[in-house]
Scaffold this active site. Sequence first.
Site, PDB file in Angstrom:
ATOM      1  N   ALA A 189       0.842  -1.193   0.000  1.00  0.00           N
ATOM      2  CA  ALA A 189       0.000   0.000   0.000  1.00  0.00           C
ATOM      3  C   ALA A 189       0.875   1.239   0.000  1.00  0.00           C
ATOM      4  CB  ALA A 189      -0.928  -0.015   1.205  1.00  0.00           C
ATOM      5  N   SER A 190       0.229   2.405   0.004  1.00  0.00           N
ATOM      6  CA  SER A 190       0.987   3.653  -0.068  1.00  0.00           C
ATOM      7  C   SER A 190       1.754   3.935   1.223  1.00  0.00           C
ATOM      8  CB  SER A 190       0.046   4.815  -0.380  1.00  0.00           C
ATOM      9  OG  SER A 190      -1.001   4.875   0.579  1.00  0.00           O
ATOM     10  N   ALA A 208       2.244   1.377   3.865  1.00  0.00           N
ATOM     11  CA  ALA A 208       2.784   0.196   4.518  1.00  0.00           C
ATOM     12  C   ALA A 208       2.870  -0.968   3.540  1.00  0.00           C
ATOM     13  CB  ALA A 208       1.912  -0.193   5.721  1.00  0.00           C
ATOM     14  N   LYS A 258       2.280  -6.333   9.125  1.00  0.00           N
ATOM     15  CA  LYS A 258       2.158  -5.045   8.440  1.00  0.00           C
ATOM     16  C   LYS A 258       3.247  -4.109   8.959  1.00  0.00           C
ATOM     17  CE  LYS A 258      -1.413  -1.547   7.447  1.00  0.00           C
ATOM     18  NZ  LYS A 258      -2.866  -1.231   7.636  1.00  0.00           N
ATOM     19  N   ASP A 301     -13.616   2.131   5.528  1.00  0.00           N
ATOM     20  CA  ASP A 301     -13.012   1.913   4.207  1.00  0.00           C
ATOM     21  C   ASP A 301     -13.325   0.504   3.703  1.00  0.00           C
ATOM     22  OD1 ASP A 301     -11.543   2.879   2.037  1.00  0.00           O
ATOM     23  OD2 ASP A 301      -9.662   2.051   2.777  1.00  0.00           O
TER      24      ASP A 301
END
Length: 478
Positions: free
Chosen positions: A136-137, A139, A155, A292
Amino acid sequence: MNSTLDHLPPLVPLSLPEPARRELRRRAVRTVTTALRHLRGVAVRRLLGRSRDGATVARSLRRAFESLGATYVKLGQLVASSPGVFGDAVANEFRSCLDTGPVVPFPQVSAAVERTLGRPLADVFVRFDELPIGRASLAVVHRATLPDGRAVAVKVLRPGVARLVATDLRLMGPLFEFLSLRVGLPEAGQLVRLHDGFRQQVAEELDLRNEARTMAFFRRRFAELGLGMVAVPEPLPALSGPDVLTMEFLDGVTIDDLPRIAALGLDPRPLMEQVVRAWIEVAVRDGTFHGDVHAGNMLLLRDGRLGVLDWGIVGRLDADTHRFFRRTLEAALGDETAWADIAAQLRQAYGPALREQLGLGDAELEVFVRNVMEPLLTQPFGEASLTTLLTAIQGRVPETDGAPRLSWRARLRRLRAQRRLHAGVFEHGAVGSSFDRGTFLLAKQLLYFERYGKMFMADASLLSDRAFLSALLAQGGA
């Protein structure tokens, strides 16, 4: 275009230490020059009142965001996931922001994990895959195995991302306000609203202990409510910290991967029905919800449950916004008195600009809100479109898609009206308020549910189970 920069608010606060000011100045220069390079032509045409191609604006914004990197790409992901806020054309243009980010070199990942755990990697895991399963952006996520054989997902925040995000957030607000209030770009007006909630969201995401606590809370709540078909990964606090989150690994396929779902031989409909029910029930009871729930965060598990991932973005409603949400549901279920309360709260939140730019008196505003919101909550997903729900909640000037092409004078009048509306709600203090953030996040999740509803529950509405909802609302909040 140098005169344009003169209107920008100060980008570098003098109260910062000199090293931080230098870094902020460097990033400010890059941000402004990147924005000018990609948006100069759009801005000039808007300022001259000339028509512009919406696809060109979206493409210019997306290129600017991708050029500026992690923080803007993260914001671009929200744009891509919110067609009801920005329109389908803009959301589709930003879908490239949903693609995976760059790999973090494994030595940096292992160093971050060892720093958090205070032990060598081999002392904690019998296996730790070097290639990430998620990028992801902010992590990356790696799969690992504990000595007892449990599969876990680890993560890890990207190195230096907190400093970059803090710098970018200082610069985003003035830039978007300038594009909205000075240039009059409607897309930038929505970015102003999105920015404030985004700031709060990213601040929470940069400490992974917040996500661990949220997962633990929702696991308990779903168990208490008997929602056994919804799975939340179990966090492992002893193997986690601010920069690292170790959690149960859930094995499944994303909810919109229809060919792989068919291969599993599972029916997604009852799972989606329970997810919608779980989301509404906890939001009504506790005023909190997953913020989300896009397709990438929902997995159809091989054991027949639906896994919900990525609990970094969570909506938390203050008392007034919680009441607004409950009264909206009560109104849609038939409480005639609730529509007046909803309209009054919108007037209070967004001030006289809302009524003036819509051209509606108090009684007319109540009718307008009802005519927009009621069918969207009660019609089957296959017939309803939730796109206009956010426009009603947050007082945007209605779009004129499908209407006859406007003259340049009419377009200029419309532009000025949009600028007055944005300026009016901003001056009233609506932008960035807890009500604005809460209703924005609520509406965004309803837009997500619309997509899944059309896929799996086309003959049902968001409020199909009226008996359940009536009983839930009658119980009051937690």
